[in-house]
Scaffold this active site. Structure first.
Site, PDB file in Angstrom:
ATOM      1  N   GLY A 299     -11.263  -5.869   2.125  1.00 20.05           N
ATOM      2  CA  GLY A 299     -11.662  -5.809   3.389  1.00 20.05           C
ATOM      3  C   GLY A 299     -12.094  -7.047   3.943  1.00 20.05           C
TER       4      GLY A 299
ATOM      5  N   SER B  43       0.714  -1.273  -0.205  1.00 25.73           N
ATOM      6  CA  SER B  43       0.133   0.105   0.011  1.00 25.73           C
ATOM      7  C   SER B  43       0.864   1.259   0.046  1.00 25.73           C
ATOM      8  CB  SER B  43      -0.803   0.012   1.181  1.00 25.73           C
ATOM      9  OG  SER B  43      -0.011   0.295   2.471  1.00 25.73           O
TER      10      SER B  43
ATOM     11  N   ASN C 103      -8.428  -9.868  -0.428  1.00 20.81           N
ATOM     12  CA  ASN C 103      -7.397  -8.908   0.568  1.00 20.81           C
ATOM     13  C   ASN C 103      -7.457  -9.125   1.867  1.00 20.81           C
ATOM     14  OD1 ASN C 103      -6.959  -8.111  -2.253  1.00 20.81           O
ATOM     15  ND2 ASN C 103      -7.037  -5.806  -1.722  1.00 20.81           N
TER      16      ASN C 103
ATOM     17  N   ASP D 114      -1.232  -1.929  -4.089  1.00 19.79           N
ATOM     18  CA  ASP D 114      -2.472  -1.831  -3.443  1.00 19.79           C
ATOM     19  C   ASP D 114      -3.044  -0.480  -3.590  1.00 19.79           C
ATOM     20  OD1 ASP D 114      -4.873  -2.802  -2.216  1.00 19.79           O
ATOM     21  OD2 ASP D 114      -3.959  -2.983  -0.192  1.00 19.79           O
TER      22      ASP D 114
HETATM   23  O1  G3H Z   1      -6.252  -1.043   1.864  1.00 17.68           O
HETATM   24  C1  G3H Z   1      -5.756  -1.082   3.135  1.00 17.68           C
HETATM   25  C2  G3H Z   1      -4.763  -1.907   3.606  1.00 17.68           C
HETATM   26  O2  G3H Z   1      -5.224  -2.527   4.761  1.00 17.68           O
HETATM   27  C3  G3H Z   1      -3.564  -1.341   3.759  1.00 17.68           C
HETATM   28  O3  G3H Z   1      -3.438  -0.223   4.907  1.00 17.68           O
HETATM   29  O4  G3H Z   1      -2.583   1.988   4.022  1.00 17.68           O
HETATM   30  O5  G3H Z   1      -2.504   1.221   6.482  1.00 17.68           O
HETATM   31  O6  G3H Z   1      -0.876   0.207   4.687  1.00 17.68           O
HETATM   32  P1  G3H Z   1      -2.455   0.798   5.125  1.00 17.68           P
HETATM   33  P1  13P Z   2      -8.575  -5.890   5.832  1.00 17.94           P
HETATM   34  O1  13P Z   2      -8.698  -4.497   6.601  1.00 17.94           O
HETATM   35  O2  13P Z   2     -10.135  -6.630   5.921  1.00 17.94           O
HETATM   36  O3  13P Z   2      -7.580  -6.892   6.198  1.00 17.94           O
HETATM   37  O4  13P Z   2      -8.647  -5.522   4.263  1.00 17.94           O
HETATM   38  C1  13P Z   2      -7.517  -5.268   3.560  1.00 17.94           C
HETATM   39  C2  13P Z   2      -7.614  -4.568   2.165  1.00 17.94           C
HETATM   40  O5  13P Z   2      -8.590  -4.681   1.608  1.00 17.94           O
HETATM   41  C3  13P Z   2      -6.415  -4.194   1.480  1.00 17.94           C
HETATM   42  O6  13P Z   2      -6.682  -3.805   0.250  1.00 17.94           O
HETATM   43 ZN    ZN Z   3      -8.343  -2.586   0.008  1.00 16.79          ZN
END
Ligand code: G3H
Ligand code: 13P
Ligand code: ZN
Ligand code: NA
Length: 328
Positions: A232, A49, A274, A82
């Site tokens: 999610g 991410s 994910n 991501d």
């Molecule tokens: O899409 C969300 C993922 O859980 C990534 O989270 O932006 O805190 O790394 P982050």
């Molecule tokens: P969670 O927060 O449910 O683990 O989802 C992660 C996600 O969708 C990252 O793109």
């Molecule tokens: Zn996501």
């Protein structure tokens, strides 16, 4: 070996399995994912991410994934970016050597404000043009991720729409999905079907109809060659929630997506699942417990090894439940 998302998910569709896509930020997560994949003979999707790039730095993140490919050359690995918030972000990831990128044009460049359909089509189409010229796959997103129960996007640290979402925004429209795919040429599509990011998805224990399975079926029927992605998808393990709170943590009551519901989604076309929160919780729980039980220790390798082991067990369980095991 490095493979694209299209290659991996075409194989998954042909054989009817799903692939967990784990977020990676550090060495411990990377080792947990790869050791679990090695022990279950599973292909891997690791995703980075914007927050991960900020935390580890792009070169470290890139080399972490390349090191995994070097250490486990027999395991297919898709290196995925991501939630790209603009074509420029996706372009940089392609230049860094990612084999797949997500252009999330469901939100504006701030990653918070829901964007118009035409904006989404335009930015996603541009990324597909650029990525496909380099053999890189593209995931798009249509609809706003959010809980059907709470109407909230759910993410407390930056990814996802702000404020209350109404019911029509929370479910991807099958006709719009067909039009979006035709106009953009995406390989995979993230759909809104009742999940949200983060640990606080549902306030009550799920009753077995938490996902819009009928909607998944309708979308899959309209775009059968495009792989459906479920963001999610953490299950928010109650045993790790308890360990976190038993050893000094303070997380509120909360529930995630049951693994059986995800398996049902996979039966109807979901291919990429994910998961980030579950590994965060296992890691934090294991570290809290390890430090509490060994108060003389000051060697980080001890509690980090406990974290790796805890994350690895979750990864193995998901590879097995989603049918990924045996397909490396
Ligand atoms: O899409 C969300 C993922 O859980 C990534 O989270 O932006 O805190 O790394 P982050
Ligand atoms: P969670 O927060 O449910 O683990 O989802 C992660 C996600 O969708 C990252 O793109
Ligand atoms: Zn996501
Ligand atoms: Na999104």
């Amino acid at each position: 070996a490095l493979i694209s998302l299209r290659q991996l998910l075409d194989h998954a569709a042909e054989h009817g399995y799903g692939v967990p896509a784990f977020n990676v930020n550090n060495l411990e997560q990377m080792r947990a994912i790869m050791e679990a994949a090695d022990e279950t003979d599973s292909p891997v999707i690791v995703q980075a991410s914007a927050g991960a790039r900020k935390y580890a730095g792009a070169p470290f993140l890139r080399h972490l994934i390349l090191a995994a490919i070097e250490e486990w050359p027999h395991i297919p690995v898709c290196m995925h970016q991501d939630h790209g918030t603009s074509p420029a972000v996706c372009q940089r990831s392609i230049q860094l050597g990612f084999s797949s990128v997500m252009m999330d044009g469901s939100l504006k460049e701030d990653g918070k404000t829901p964007a118009s359909y035409d904006y989404n089509v335009e930015v996603t189409r541009r990324v597909v043009e650029m990525a496909h010229a380099c053999g890189v796959s593209v995931e798009g997103e249509l609809g706003c991720l959010g809980s059907l129960e709470t109407g909230q996007a759910g993410e407390e640290d930056g990814v996802g729409a702000e404020g209350h979402l109404d019911h029509s925004q929370l479910l991807t429209d099958p006709n719009e999905a067909a039009d979006f795919v035709k106009k953009t040429g995406v390989d995979a599509l993230a759909i809104a079907i009742g999940t949200s990011h983060g640990a606080y998805k549902f306030t009550r224990p799920p009753t077995g109809d938490i996902l819009a399975i009928e909607r998944i079926k309708e979308i899959h029927a309209r775009i059968p060659t495009v792989h459906l992605v479920m963001h999610g998808s953490s299950s928010v393990p109650q045993e790790w929630l308890k360990i976190i709170n038993d050893y000094g943590g303070d997380m509120g009551e909360t529930y995630g997506v049951p693994v059986e519901e995800i398996v049902e989604g996979i039966k109807h076309g979901v291919r990429k699942v994910n998961i980030d929160t579950d590994l965060r919780m296992a890691s934090t729980g294991a570290i809290r417990k390890n430090l509490a039980e060994d108060r003389k220790n000051f060697d980080p390798r001890k509690y980090l090894a406990a974290a790796t082991q805890a994350m690895k067990e979750i990864c193995k369980a998901r590879y097995e439940a989603f049918g990924t095991a045996g397909h490396a």
